[in-house]
Design an enzyme around this catalytic site. Structure first.
Site, short mmCIF file in Angstrom:
data_model
loop_
_atom_site.label_atom_id
_atom_site.label_comp_id
_atom_site.label_asym_id
_atom_site.label_seq_id
_atom_site.Cartn_x
_atom_site.Cartn_y
_atom_site.Cartn_z
CG ASP A 43 -1.82 1.21 1.24
OD1 ASP A 43 -2.88 1.12 0.59
OD2 ASP A 43 -1.48 2.25 1.85
CE1 TYR A 48 0.55 7.90 3.15
CE2 TYR A 48 1.00 5.70 2.32
CZ TYR A 48 0.14 6.59 2.91
OH TYR A 48 -1.12 6.18 3.27
CE LYS A 77 -3.73 4.80 0.59
NZ LYS A 77 -2.32 4.59 0.96
CG HIS A 110 -4.35 9.98 0.41
ND1 HIS A 110 -3.00 9.86 0.25
CD2 HIS A 110 -4.60 9.53 1.66
CE1 HIS A 110 -2.46 9.34 1.35
NE2 HIS A 110 -3.41 9.14 2.22
#
Ligand code: A2P
Length: 316
Positions: A43, A48, A77, A110
């Site tokens: 994931d 990130y 996302k 997201h």
């Protein structure tokens, strides 16, 4: 491992590796170790900040013939600055370039929060667009386009309330098939799971071990710590497994996907093994009794003076 089935017959391994807060420098090794020990679901998310490094690990694993691309399930996302019909495909293409992939298995919106295109961290009201100015339905057209172009096999959302999911279901030609939300024994999301499961929408649990930073209001000393919970510890001891494993097994047994993050080989291994642990009916009920509706990822970070988002309207 048990899988969740999609409308197009794709199958997602129910337990995957989370990469939120996995620092660059650590996540490369974590992904390589994880896939070598049997993880097949990773994931990711553009925000990130580690997709390039994950891409390096994935490309080496495929080249070294540890795994084939089609045996992997890769989720990513769309960040808040990529909302709007015409912005989705370019954002997804960047993620694909970073991950060194030709397609994703699953792409999610997201947050139901829109920044103006180009804004990275939105700090003032002018950085945001309200959902009236930038409707989810319009962004969803871009998500559908990504499926038609073969850039992602499936699409869904993250951090959506039942209210927002219902509205999206009414306008979507390709229905959202996933809602990824915070879910753990202290925040069990029963109504959300019931709505999703009766509408062919899968649920993924993020922060399953309750590791997120506590919001301001919940920093007092007596705030319980999930991984030290005495009731879960009793179940864990009786089964000779860890507290984390009981939590992950409980989520999987509810038919919910789960993506624990770890960069530590021993914990990666025990987390993967938890998908094969079965809890008794009584143990499941003991876990159910622990719900205290404690949301840790509360969305307060979207509230800025005069801005369009509040905790109340994000989770309507
Ligand atoms: P580490 O990466 O050092 O293993 P969440 O997925 O809820 O965000 O939880 C991730 C956090 O929990 C990370 O700090 C991770 O640290 C830690 N963690 C992951 N797996 C376990 C485990 N099996 N037991 C205890 N802590 C764990």
């Amino acid at each position: 491992m048990h899988t969740l089935k999609y409308q197009n017959a794709d199958q997602m391994p129910i337990l995957g590796l989370g990469t939120w807060k996995s620092a660059p420098g650590e996540v490369y090794t974590a992904v390589k170790e994880a896939v070598k020990m049997g993880y097949r679901h990773i994931d990711c998310a553009a925000i990130y900040g580690n997709e390039k490094e994950i891409g390096q690990a994935l490309s080496e694993l495929i080249q070294e013939e540890v795994v084939k691309r089609e045996e992997l399930w890769i989720t990513s996302k769309l960040w808040n600055n990529g909302h709007g019909k015409d912005n989705v495909v370019p954002a997804l293409k960047q993620t694909l370039a970073d991950l060194q992939l030709e397609y994703l298995d699953l792409y999610l919106i997201h947050w139901p929060v829109a920044f103006k295109p180009g804004v990275m961290g939105a700090e003032k009201a002018e950085d945001y667009l309200s959902l009236e100015e930038q409707p989810i339905a319009d962004t969803w057209l871009g998500m559908e386009e990504a499926v038609k172009l073969g850039l992602t096999r499936n699409i869904g959302v993250s951090n959506f309330s039942v209210t927002k999911l219902k509205a999206l279901m009414e306008v979507a030609s390709i229905k959202p098939e996933m809602n990824q939300v915070e879910l753990h024994p202290y925040f069990q999301q029963n109504q959300m799971v019931e709505y999703c499961h009766s509408n062919n929408i899968h649920v993924t649990a993020y922060s399953p071990l309750g590791s997120s930073d506590r919001p301001e209001g919940l920093k007092q000393e007596d705030e319980p710590i999930l991984l030290e919970d005495k009731n879960i510890e009793a179940i864990a001891k009786a089964k000779n497994v860890s507290i984390a494993q009981v939590i992950l097994a409980w989520i999987v047994q509810r038919g919910i996907s789960v993506i624990p993050k770890s960069v530590n080989p021993a914990r990666l291994k025990q987390n993967l093994a938890s998908a094969d642990i079965t809890l008794s009916e009584a143990e499941m009920q003991q876990m159910e009794a622990l719900n205290i509706d404690r949301r840790y990822v509360d969305g307060k970070f979207w509230e800025v003076p005069g801005g369009p988002y509040t905790v109340a309207n994000v989770w309507d």
